[in-house]
Design a protein around this motif. Structure first.
Motif, PDB file in Angstrom:
ATOM      1  N   ASP A 103       0.849  -1.186   0.000  1.00  0.00           N
ATOM      2  CA  ASP A 103       0.000   0.000   0.000  1.00  0.00           C
ATOM      3  C   ASP A 103       0.885   1.236   0.000  1.00  0.00           C
ATOM      4  O   ASP A 103       1.976   1.222   0.583  1.00  0.00           O
ATOM      5  CB  ASP A 103      -0.900   0.000   1.236  1.00  0.00           C
ATOM      6  CG  ASP A 103      -1.897   1.146   1.220  1.00  0.00           C
ATOM      7  OD1 ASP A 103      -1.588   2.184   1.836  1.00  0.00           O
ATOM      8  OD2 ASP A 103      -2.950   1.015   0.579  1.00  0.00           O
ATOM      9  N   ASP A 126       3.414   4.661  -7.103  1.00  0.00           N
ATOM     10  CA  ASP A 126       2.264   3.968  -6.527  1.00  0.00           C
ATOM     11  C   ASP A 126       1.617   3.020  -7.523  1.00  0.00           C
ATOM     12  O   ASP A 126       2.107   2.840  -8.654  1.00  0.00           O
ATOM     13  CB  ASP A 126       1.252   4.982  -5.987  1.00  0.00           C
ATOM     14  CG  ASP A 126       0.444   5.669  -7.092  1.00  0.00           C
ATOM     15  OD1 ASP A 126       0.906   5.669  -8.257  1.00  0.00           O
ATOM     16  OD2 ASP A 126      -0.633   6.202  -6.792  1.00  0.00           O
ATOM     17  N   VAL A 255      -1.050  11.933   3.086  1.00  0.00           N
ATOM     18  CA  VAL A 255      -1.554  11.163   1.945  1.00  0.00           C
ATOM     19  C   VAL A 255      -2.894  10.521   2.275  1.00  0.00           C
ATOM     20  O   VAL A 255      -3.809  10.482   1.439  1.00  0.00           O
ATOM     21  CB  VAL A 255      -0.517  10.101   1.509  1.00  0.00           C
ATOM     22  CG1 VAL A 255      -1.127   9.158   0.482  1.00  0.00           C
ATOM     23  CG2 VAL A 255       0.716  10.787   0.933  1.00  0.00           C
ATOM     24  N   ALA A 256      -3.066  10.032   3.505  1.00  0.00           N
ATOM     25  CA  ALA A 256      -4.345   9.440   3.898  1.00  0.00           C
ATOM     26  C   ALA A 256      -5.465  10.464   3.816  1.00  0.00           C
ATOM     27  O   ALA A 256      -6.575  10.173   3.329  1.00  0.00           O
ATOM     28  CB  ALA A 256      -4.237   8.871   5.308  1.00  0.00           C
ATOM     29  N   GLN A 259      -6.277  11.133   0.154  1.00  0.00           N
ATOM     30  CA  GLN A 259      -7.092  10.055  -0.411  1.00  0.00           C
ATOM     31  C   GLN A 259      -8.548  10.199   0.006  1.00  0.00           C
ATOM     32  O   GLN A 259      -9.466  10.009  -0.813  1.00  0.00           O
ATOM     33  CB  GLN A 259      -6.542   8.698   0.035  1.00  0.00           C
ATOM     34  CG  GLN A 259      -5.221   8.322  -0.614  1.00  0.00           C
ATOM     35  CD  GLN A 259      -4.688   6.990  -0.115  1.00  0.00           C
ATOM     36  OE1 GLN A 259      -4.928   6.611   1.034  1.00  0.00           O
ATOM     37  NE2 GLN A 259      -3.957   6.282  -0.957  1.00  0.00           N
ATOM     38  N   ASP A 263     -11.794  10.808  -2.412  1.00  0.00           N
ATOM     39  CA  ASP A 263     -12.964   9.929  -2.341  1.00  0.00           C
ATOM     40  C   ASP A 263     -14.257  10.746  -2.316  1.00  0.00           C
ATOM     41  O   ASP A 263     -15.263  10.339  -2.904  1.00  0.00           O
ATOM     42  CB  ASP A 263     -12.889   9.049  -1.088  1.00  0.00           C
ATOM     43  CG  ASP A 263     -11.862   7.937  -1.205  1.00  0.00           C
ATOM     44  OD1 ASP A 263     -11.428   7.650  -2.343  1.00  0.00           O
ATOM     45  OD2 ASP A 263     -11.493   7.362  -0.160  1.00  0.00           O
ATOM     46  N   PHE A 268      -9.583   9.612  -7.910  1.00  0.00           N
ATOM     47  CA  PHE A 268      -8.375   9.099  -7.271  1.00  0.00           C
ATOM     48  C   PHE A 268      -7.186   9.746  -7.941  1.00  0.00           C
ATOM     49  O   PHE A 268      -7.318  10.438  -8.956  1.00  0.00           O
ATOM     50  CB  PHE A 268      -8.283   7.569  -7.376  1.00  0.00           C
ATOM     51  CG  PHE A 268      -8.220   7.056  -8.784  1.00  0.00           C
ATOM     52  CD1 PHE A 268      -6.995   6.836  -9.419  1.00  0.00           C
ATOM     53  CD2 PHE A 268      -9.379   6.798  -9.502  1.00  0.00           C
ATOM     54  CE1 PHE A 268      -6.938   6.379 -10.722  1.00  0.00           C
ATOM     55  CE2 PHE A 268      -9.333   6.336 -10.813  1.00  0.00           C
ATOM     56  CZ  PHE A 268      -8.106   6.134 -11.416  1.00  0.00           C
ATOM     57  N   SER A 270      -2.604   9.544  -8.606  1.00  0.00           N
ATOM     58  CA  SER A 270      -1.323   8.843  -8.509  1.00  0.00           C
ATOM     59  C   SER A 270      -0.398   9.677  -7.634  1.00  0.00           C
ATOM     60  O   SER A 270      -0.427  10.908  -7.668  1.00  0.00           O
ATOM     61  CB  SER A 270      -0.699   8.657  -9.891  1.00  0.00           C
ATOM     62  OG  SER A 270       0.586   8.087  -9.773  1.00  0.00           O
ATOM     63  N   TYR A 271       0.409   8.965  -6.842  1.00  0.00           N
ATOM     64  CA  TYR A 271       1.390   9.608  -5.959  1.00  0.00           C
ATOM     65  C   TYR A 271       2.766   9.080  -6.359  1.00  0.00           C
ATOM     66  O   TYR A 271       3.035   7.880  -6.241  1.00  0.00           O
ATOM     67  CB  TYR A 271       1.109   9.260  -4.497  1.00  0.00           C
ATOM     68  CG  TYR A 271      -0.304   9.562  -4.057  1.00  0.00           C
ATOM     69  CD1 TYR A 271      -0.604  10.732  -3.379  1.00  0.00           C
ATOM     70  CD2 TYR A 271      -1.347   8.672  -4.338  1.00  0.00           C
ATOM     71  CE1 TYR A 271      -1.909  11.020  -2.990  1.00  0.00           C
ATOM     72  CE2 TYR A 271      -2.646   8.957  -3.954  1.00  0.00           C
ATOM     73  CZ  TYR A 271      -2.922  10.124  -3.280  1.00  0.00           C
ATOM     74  OH  TYR A 271      -4.212  10.408  -2.904  1.00  0.00           O
ATOM     75  N   ILE A 282       1.281  14.641  -7.036  1.00  0.00           N
ATOM     76  CA  ILE A 282      -0.063  14.087  -6.851  1.00  0.00           C
ATOM     77  C   ILE A 282      -0.909  14.533  -8.033  1.00  0.00           C
ATOM     78  O   ILE A 282      -1.096  15.735  -8.252  1.00  0.00           O
ATOM     79  CB  ILE A 282      -0.684  14.587  -5.530  1.00  0.00           C
ATOM     80  CG1 ILE A 282       0.223  14.211  -4.352  1.00  0.00           C
ATOM     81  CG2 ILE A 282      -2.082  14.014  -5.338  1.00  0.00           C
ATOM     82  CD1 ILE A 282      -0.216  14.810  -3.030  1.00  0.00           C
ATOM     83  N   PRO A 284      -4.566  14.023  -9.589  1.00  0.00           N
ATOM     84  CA  PRO A 284      -5.930  13.491  -9.583  1.00  0.00           C
ATOM     85  C   PRO A 284      -6.462  13.291 -11.002  1.00  0.00           C
ATOM     86  O   PRO A 284      -6.059  13.994 -11.934  1.00  0.00           O
ATOM     87  CB  PRO A 284      -6.740  14.573  -8.855  1.00  0.00           C
ATOM     88  CG  PRO A 284      -5.723  15.480  -8.232  1.00  0.00           C
ATOM     89  CD  PRO A 284      -4.499  15.388  -9.070  1.00  0.00           C
TER      90      PRO A 284
END
Length: 817
Positions: A103, A126, A255-256, A259, A263, A268, A270-271, A282, A284
């Motif tokens: 993850d 990621d 990052v959490a 995310q 949502d 979503f 990519s990191y 980042i 989107p």
């Protein structure tokens, strides 16, 4: 004190330099507390002006360096005409390890502990990034080596005093962050190695000490931007929050929260990139062609800025503010410093002439977008080929985002893309980027030209030689050759097909006639003035030697012989295609292929109703002609393939036509079966391990190998090198671009100089190679290499070298009688 004294009494009528020093003095006297409270404590931060660096110089060295303000000011304060920079020593050695995780949050938790080991770089990729990289021809094999379930990686690089020192540093890291892993080197970590108390997060590791392997890891990471923009749908990974930076220890929570925010918007990101200094790219997934998509971009930017501030970060870690991020500096630094930025700007640039709007201006990131709700795309025709990517032809035409991967040179970037750009000394219109963006702009109404007008076709598309280099080398996968074929096909539909194109497209008929009339057809070419006549009538360059025809075709030779391997005794049965070049002008290559295949236990037959692959017509964008040829060949070959026969071509461009281009022209089980069971002859030997059955005398000769550009494009160029090396040859596998002949392109008078300019790149590589002779599988390539100064005779096809080496070695003259 000297600065403050100098600032005394300065007013608006004084020279700009005096006013600048006065403003700097004011900032240091009045804004110090605000700067200390507002500026984040980061390794990388380029948001706003470098007031914190200016202040640190005063504190640490007691000096004021106005150059600190100029650096990173994005041209808003002045124009830099010269600079003195400090240098970093090049490390003696480097070592790299790729850690894998289940993850991306686990990877983020591992960054801070890894930093305690003193790496030179820590880069994250990621699952979104890796999944898209897996779809690219260039990186699919590398991603395929990662453990199943890998959802993130950290690429960790160490600078070292020696190779062994680098290996020890990797071993020490692994002992701490992946203790159950056994390093490839077998080294134990050095005494006193760092041990952190952080929980173990990594799952596996891939080590890299060889420079080529390290370069492959880094190339994939550095290709992040074009890889992420390889989606051809309307939703793309846009860069509006791509440059945020937070302290590395805050990355997991940051990052959490990001995310969770995405949502909320049902998207979503990519990191990837620089996890070590906390600078994550980042991106989107947003559709900017929709009005609500543009507003989503703006809202996300605003809310991400709030998170950046919460976690002690910056909205721009390295790329600058520009149009996308300038507006968020106001929130990041507060009104007081925002006004200080504007005051500093007016002091340096009273008339607001220098890049106005950046850093502290009024840019609205929703304006001046490539795509917005007003964007419209109209190709002006219905594409005739199959486009299996999302959004089809339009998606491919919109795919280039300008990363400049096609503008590298042979001695730096290497590989195939883009030969015309390399040969023209950096003319943008001769690059994949130049052509693709001109095509997109014409079809979206930004340019007045119709993309199927003669001027557009000639000026923008004419010099694309169809090498397919961009199909593989472009990290986004822009297929300019296919785009050109569609547009020029439509041009033919509107304007008609020139006589020369029709002649070149009908090679089977033309070569068949030349063979039947040989040797008279060869004598006619040698007559005085024949070259000039060909140039005046058909536009064929007088400098070129035309093919030499033979009456003793490959088919005649095959009909007169008995196969040395009976079908009942053979493990494999193969149809060798007697293409026009092999059949009518160089049957010795086909004979060599048959002898080698039979020596490997293959039963070989030549199908009587298959010759021309359709490649000549396809290369001239005569797609209806190419489709009809393809349909006839598939109808003839499919029954054989269903009976278990393989299809083999000694001509690389024909092999690629069957394997790849037929799928653009036709659909159905038959064409898929033919495509899947067609091989280049050297590929066939390699894939099935047939060369291991050959009794060959170790050659010991050193060869320079030039692979065919179209085989390179579909990653099938390596097979010949592998087979030749196993046969005992030392092979210098040239990292070369297209030879410049490109089928008929190099024969055309108006293209001759471009063809030779491209060829010079190859000639230089051949001359620099330690190889004693050059070998190439492509007919056009061998003809072009014959032009190289000092070359004695046309280079051989790789299959001819294997034939020479059979049974202790045959002399070339013996086998060619």
């Amino acid at each position: 004190e000297e600065l403050h004294d100098r600032a005394e009494g300065v007013d608006d009528d004084d020279p700009i330099e005096e006013r600048v020093y006065a403003e700097v003095s004011r900032i240091l006297r009045e804004e110090t507390t605000e700067i200390e409270q507002r500026y984040p404590d980061l390794t990388r931060n380029v948001s706003g002006y470098n007031l914190d660096t200016l202040l640190n110089d005063v504190k640490e060295r007691g000096e004021v360096n106005v150059g600190r303000l100029m650096a990173g000011s994005e041209g808003t304060l002045g124009i830099v005409t010269g600079a003195t920079v400090s240098l970093e020593p090049v490390p003696e050695a480097k070592s790299v390890v790729l850690l894998t995780y289940d993850d991306v949050i686990d990877a983020m938790r591992d960054v801070a502990p890894i930093l305690e080991h003193g790496p030179a770089a820590v880069e994250v990729m990621d699952d979104v990034f890796l999944d898209l990289a897996r779809r690219t021809p260039e990186f699919s094999d590398l991603v395929g080596t990662l453990p199943a379930g890998t959802a993130a990686t950290l690429l960790v690089e160490f600078y070292a005093d020696s190779v062994d020192d680098g290996k020890r540093k990797v071993a020490a890291l692994l002992a701490d962050r992946l203790p159950d892993y056994e390093p490839e080197t077998g080294l134990d970590p050095t005494e006193g190695a760092i041990r952190t108390d952080a929980a173990i997060q990594a799952v596996d590791a891939l080590e890299a000490y060889d420079p080529d392997r390290q370069a492959k890891f880094w190339k994939m990471r550095k290709a992040g931007l074009p890889i992420l923009l390889s989606r051809t749908g309307d939703e793309k990974h846009w860069p509006f929050v791509e440059d945020t930076a937070v302290p590395a220890e805050n990355l997991p929570e940051y990052v959490a929260d990001i995310q969770a925010l995405f949502d909320e918007y049902d998207t979503f990101a990519s990191y990837y990139a620089h996890a070590g200094p906390g600078v994550l790219h980042i991106r989107p997934l947003v559709n900017l062609k929709a009005a609500d998509g543009v507003e989503t971009m703006y809202e996300l930017s605003d809310r991400v800025t709030d998170l950046v501030i919460e976690y002690g970060g910056s909205v721009s870690g390295e790329h600058g503010d520009g149009r996308a991020r300038t507006t968020w500096n106001r929130k990041l630094y507060g009104e007081q410093l925002w006004e200080t930025f504007q005051r500093l700007k007016r002091t340096f640039d009273p008339d607001l002439l220098l890049n106005p709007g950046n850093v502290c201006g009024d840019h609205d990131p929703r304006e001046h977008l490539r795509y917005d709700s007003d964007y419209e795309f109209d190709a002006g025709f219905e594409p005739t080929m199959h486009w299996d990517n999302e959004n089809g032809f339009q998606g491919m035409a919109e795919l280039c985002h300008g990363c400049a991967g096609c503008t590298g040179h042979q001695d730096t970037t290497g590989s195939v893309m883009c030969p015309t750009y390399r040969a023209t000394d950096n003319e943008e219109i001769t690059s994949t980027r130049g052509r693709a963006n001109m095509l997109r702009r014409a079809m979206s109404g930004e340019l007045p030209e119709d993309p199927t007008d003669e001027e557009f076709v000639e000026e923008v598309l004419d010099l694309c030689i169809g090498c397919k280099g961009c199909k593989r080398d472009c990290p986004s996968g822009v297929d300019m050759a296919k785009l050109k074929a569609e547009v020029k096909h439509e041009y033919h539909q509107q304007e008609g097909i020139p006589l020369r194109d029709r002649v070149f497209a009908n090679v089977e008929t033309l070569y068949g006639l030349g063979s039947r009339l040989a040797p008279f057809s060869n004598w006619a070419q040698a007559l005085p003035g024949a070259g000039l006549l060909a140039e005046k009538t058909l536009g064929i360059a007088r400098e070129r030697d035309l093919p030499t025809f033979t009456r003793g075709t490959l088919r005649k030779w095959d009909r007169a012989r008995t196969s040395s391997v009976a079908a009942a005794d053979a493990e494999r049965q193969a149809l060798l295609i007697a293409d026009p070049y092999t059949n009518y002008t160089q049957p010795e290559i086909g004979k060599a292929a048959i002898r080698v295949l039979e020596a490997a236990g293959v039963h070989v037959a030549i199908p009587g109703d298959v010759g021309d692959s359709g490649r000549p017509a396809h290369s001239k964008s005569m797609l209806d002609h190419a489709r009809e040829t393809a349909r006839g060949n598939v109808d003839a070959l499919a029954p054989w393939v269903r009976e278990g026969w393989d299809v083999i071509s000694v001509e690389p461009s024909d092999a690629v036509m069957y394997q790849n281009d037929y799928l653009d022209l036709l659909a159905g089980d038959d064409v898929e079966a033919v495509a899947a069971n067609t091989y280049g002859v050297m590929e066939y030997l390699d894939v099935f391990g047939l060369d291991g059955r050959l009794a060959v005398a170790p050659a010991g000769e050193h060869l320079a190998y030039h692979g065919h550009c179209q085989q390179t494009a579909i990653t099938k160029d390596h097979h010949a090198v592998d087979v030749l090396r196993r046969a005992g040859y030392a092979v210098d596998d040239l990292d070369s671009t297209c030879c410049g002949m490109a089928g008929s392109f190099g024969y055309e008078a108006e293209h001759y100089s471009m063809s030779m300019a491209i060829a010079d790149l190859l000639f230089d590589q051949v001359d620099d190679s330690p190889g004693e002779r050059v070998v190439a599988p492509g007919t056009s390539c061998r003809s072009q290499l014959l032009e190289a100064a000092g070359r004695d005779g046309k280079p051989p096809h790789p299959i001819q070298l294997l034939d020479e080496a059979l049974d202790g070695g045959r002399e070339p003259d013996d086998r060619r009688r």
